[in-house]
Each structure stands twice: as structure tokens, then as C-alpha cells.
Design a protein around this motif. Structure first.
Motif, PDB file in Angstrom:
ATOM      1  N   HIS A  49       0.789  -1.217   0.000  1.00 12.35           N
ATOM      2  CA  HIS A  49       0.000   0.000   0.000  1.00 12.35           C
ATOM      3  C   HIS A  49       0.827   1.275   0.000  1.00 12.35           C
ATOM      4  O   HIS A  49       0.422   2.314   0.513  1.00 12.35           O
ATOM      5  CB  HIS A  49      -0.993   0.012   1.178  1.00 12.35           C
ATOM      6  N   THR A  93      -2.042   2.686  -4.013  1.00 13.45           N
ATOM      7  CA  THR A  93      -3.368   2.084  -3.850  1.00 13.45           C
ATOM      8  C   THR A  93      -3.786   1.420  -5.159  1.00 13.45           C
ATOM      9  O   THR A  93      -3.870   2.099  -6.183  1.00 13.45           O
ATOM     10  CB  THR A  93      -4.412   3.155  -3.473  1.00 13.45           C
ATOM     11  N   GLU A 104      -7.406  -8.126  -4.201  1.00 16.81           N
ATOM     12  CA  GLU A 104      -7.428  -8.603  -2.826  1.00 16.81           C
ATOM     13  C   GLU A 104      -6.069  -9.174  -2.452  1.00 16.81           C
ATOM     14  O   GLU A 104      -5.362  -9.714  -3.292  1.00 16.81           O
ATOM     15  CB  GLU A 104      -8.448  -9.717  -2.626  1.00 16.81           C
ATOM     16  N   TYR A 137      -7.378  -8.426   2.814  1.00 15.95           N
ATOM     17  CA  TYR A 137      -7.434  -6.988   2.563  1.00 15.95           C
ATOM     18  C   TYR A 137      -7.995  -6.733   1.177  1.00 15.95           C
ATOM     19  O   TYR A 137      -7.586  -7.382   0.218  1.00 15.95           O
ATOM     20  CB  TYR A 137      -6.032  -6.371   2.625  1.00 15.95           C
ATOM     21  N   ASN A 138      -8.925  -5.790   1.088  1.00 16.21           N
ATOM     22  CA  ASN A 138      -9.333  -5.271  -0.205  1.00 16.21           C
ATOM     23  C   ASN A 138      -8.397  -4.095  -0.506  1.00 16.21           C
ATOM     24  O   ASN A 138      -8.544  -3.016   0.064  1.00 16.21           O
ATOM     25  CB  ASN A 138     -10.784  -4.813  -0.129  1.00 16.21           C
ATOM     26  N   LEU A 139      -7.444  -4.329  -1.390  1.00 16.60           N
ATOM     27  CA  LEU A 139      -6.369  -3.338  -1.568  1.00 16.60           C
ATOM     28  C   LEU A 139      -6.868  -2.003  -2.118  1.00 16.60           C
ATOM     29  O   LEU A 139      -6.201  -0.992  -2.000  1.00 16.60           O
ATOM     30  CB  LEU A 139      -5.268  -3.899  -2.467  1.00 16.60           C
ATOM     31  N   VAL A 176      -8.550  -0.053   1.672  1.00 19.83           N
ATOM     32  CA  VAL A 176      -8.077  -0.448   3.010  1.00 19.83           C
ATOM     33  C   VAL A 176      -8.313   0.689   3.996  1.00 19.83           C
ATOM     34  O   VAL A 176      -8.231   1.865   3.652  1.00 19.83           O
ATOM     35  CB  VAL A 176      -6.573  -0.805   3.023  1.00 19.83           C
ATOM     36  N   THR A 177      -8.617   0.311   5.200  1.00 19.15           N
ATOM     37  CA  THR A 177      -8.775   1.322   6.246  1.00 19.15           C
ATOM     38  C   THR A 177      -7.383   1.702   6.767  1.00 19.15           C
ATOM     39  O   THR A 177      -6.403   1.017   6.515  1.00 19.15           O
ATOM     40  CB  THR A 177      -9.587   0.761   7.423  1.00 19.15           C
ATOM     41  N   GLU A 180      -5.892  -1.030   8.668  1.00 18.23           N
ATOM     42  CA  GLU A 180      -5.381  -2.112   7.818  1.00 18.23           C
ATOM     43  C   GLU A 180      -4.043  -1.740   7.176  1.00 18.23           C
ATOM     44  O   GLU A 180      -3.160  -2.583   7.044  1.00 18.23           O
ATOM     45  CB  GLU A 180      -6.413  -2.475   6.740  1.00 18.23           C
TER      46      GLU A 180
END
Ligand SMILES: Nc1ncnc2c1ncn2[C@@H]1O[C@H](COP(=O)(O)OP(=O)(O)OP(=O)(O)O)[C@@H](O)[C@H]1O
Ligand SMILES: [Mg+2]
Length: 244
Positions: A49, A52, A57, A65-67, A70-71, A74
Motif C-alpha cells: 500500500h 493504492t 485482494e 485486505y481489499n487493496l 483499506v482502512t 489495515e
């Protein structure tokens, strides 16, 4: 242990990563090959990351993680699980080798100073630089600086270390010492993804070779068959160009 699925990334409407998948087990060493501009660096940067992804995933050490979304938490987690070794070492010029290694532990991980110093000295010893802890980057050779870069990575005890052409900025006579450190880490079971043009290293150390071109994985496989009997024309062309 690491599974990347369907990673896509465009810059200015230009697709740079089209649909990248990668699966690896703990202790694997994946070597990524490919011509300039094929997306190798972008792929590594998406994994932790620094970049982005538009889609994709990542499963890493049991977490999903949903790339593309991401929060903050995360991202922090991802950075804890990965370390990045750059082509140009990126050491702090005004800090010693030891301080360069402790920095990430004390400020990045909030590890107490005593413990940070201990694991940093251990990491420097591992890359053969125990005696150079108090040297500043300008007092070290390129190969030694890159070994500090690697020590900084291993001190963090990540799940996976990502290397982006770790030897390509080095004079030829310094490349061997850095590859030797990486080989030693491989022997110890450190999980690594390495972008490199060092074919001998790939043959000897990789568990899997991945060839990328134009944002796609063209071909991948164990080094023995990958180099001896590449299936794809694009791979063959690349390999014949590289081996001159
Ligand atoms: N931040 C960015 N903004 C716009 N375009 C970018 C950016 N980063 C990379 N690119 C473009 O994406 C493509 C892939 O770049 P990338 O650096 O991932 O390739 P590479 O395979 O690592 O190449 P090299 O072997 O030269 O390091 C290139 O066309 C590059 O110009
Ligand atoms: Mg690159």
C-alpha cells in the motif's frame, strides 16, 4: 500464506497492472523478472500500500485486505507485516547504521529503546555489519549501505520482505555480498519477493520465478523449468535478450 488476487492499477487511464495473481507459501522466495515498465515496482508497491490498487485482494498471514479500499488500521497492519528494501537504500544520511535500523522499530513500531537496540544489533550482525553499527552512510560502501537497508527490513520481523532491484544501483563487485545476504535469509526460511535481473540468483535461490510483461504475468514456475523450457514466446525473447 500470501495470496494476491486480481490486482489492477492504472495511471492516467493507462493500465499498468492488468490482473496480477500471486500465491506463495511461508519461506518461499519469489523472483519477479520483466522488462522496464512492465509494472514490477508498481506491483510491489500495491502489496504494501505504498500505492493504492484500483482493484485487488490480498491475503497475508491469515488476514484479508481489499487493496482498493483499506482502512487506516489495515494499512498500519499491512506495514507491520511487510518490509520494503529499495534500490537506492534510502538511508538517513545523518544517522548511523544502527540508528537507521532502530528508527523503524522505535518510531514505526513503538518498541522500547533497549529492545530496539538489541534487535537492531542482531540484524546488523546477520548482514555482516556488527562492526559498522556506528558508521554513517557516507562511510559505508554501496554494498554495505544496502546491507543496512536489509537489516532495517529484517529487524522489523515482517511476514514478507519485498525487494525492488536491491543490487541494481551497485558497482558489479559489490553485488555478490548483497546477494549472499539474501541467499542466507532464504536458507533461514525468510519469505521474500524479489524484483531483480540477477538470473544466477534467481536460478539458485528462487522457489518460483514470475515473468511480467506489460502489466501481466506471462509465465511463472520453478526456476529449473522456467529457465530450461520457457513456454511462452515473450519469455523466451526476454531470456535471450537478458543472457545477451
Ligand atoms: N506514480 C506514477 N505515475 C504515473 N505513471 C507511473 C507511476 N509509477 C509508475 N508509472 C508507470 O507505470 C509503468 C510501470 O512502472 P513500474 O515502475 O512499475 O515498472 P517496472 O517494471 O518496475 O520498471 P523498471 O524495470 O524500469 O523499474 C511505467 O509505464 C511507468 O511509467
Ligand atoms: Mg521498477
Amino acid at each position: 500464506m500470501l495470496q494476491a488476487r486480481n490486482i489492477k492499477k492504472s495511471f492516467h487511464q493507462q493500465p499498468v497492472l492488468k490482473n496480477i495473481d500471486l500465491t506463495m507459501e511461508k519461506g518461499d522466495v519469489v523472483v519477479i523478472l520483466g522488462p522496464s515498465g512492465s509494472g514490477k515496482t508498481t506491483f510491489l508497491r500495491c502489496l504494501n500500500h505504498l500505492e493504492t490498487a484500483d482493484e485487488g485482494e490480498l491475503e497475508l498471514a491469515g488476514e484479508q485486505y481489499n487493496l482498493a479500499a483499506v482502512t487506516k488500521k489495515e494499512v498500519h497492519q499491512l506495514r507491520q507485516k511487510t518490509a520494503f528494501v529499495f534500490q537506492h537504500y534510502n538511508l538517513f544520511r545523518n544517522k548511523t547504521a544502527l540508528e537507521n535500523v532502530t528508527e523503524g522499530l522505535i518510531y514505526g513500531r513503538s518498541i522500547a529503546k533497549e529492545e530496539a537496540l538489541r534487535s537492531s544489533r542482531e540484524a546488523l550482525a546477520k548482514v555482516g555489519l556488527a562492526e559498522y553499527a556506528d558508521y554513517y552512510p557516507h562511510e559505508l560502501s554501496g554494498g554495505q549501505q544496502q546491507r543496512v537497508g536489509i537489516a532495517r527490513g529484517i529487524a522489523l520481523k515482517p511476514e514478507v520482505i519485498l525487494f525492488d532491484e536491491p543490487t541494481s544501483a551497485l558497482d558489479p563487485e559489490l553485488i555478490g555480498e548483497v546477494l549472499a545476504v539474501m541467499k542466507q535469509l532464504a536458507d533461514e526460511g525468510v519469505t521474500m519477493i524479489i524484483v531483480t535481473h540477477e538470473m544466477g540468483f534467481a536460478r539458485e535461490v528462487a522457489s518460483k520465478v514470475v515473468f511480467m510483461d506489460e502489466g501481466e504475468v506471462v509465465e511463472s514456475g520453478p526456476p529449473a523449468s522456467f529457465f530450461a523450457t520457457p513456454k511462452e514466446e515473450r519469455t523466451r525473447r526476454f531470456l535471450s535478450r537478458i543472457s545477451g
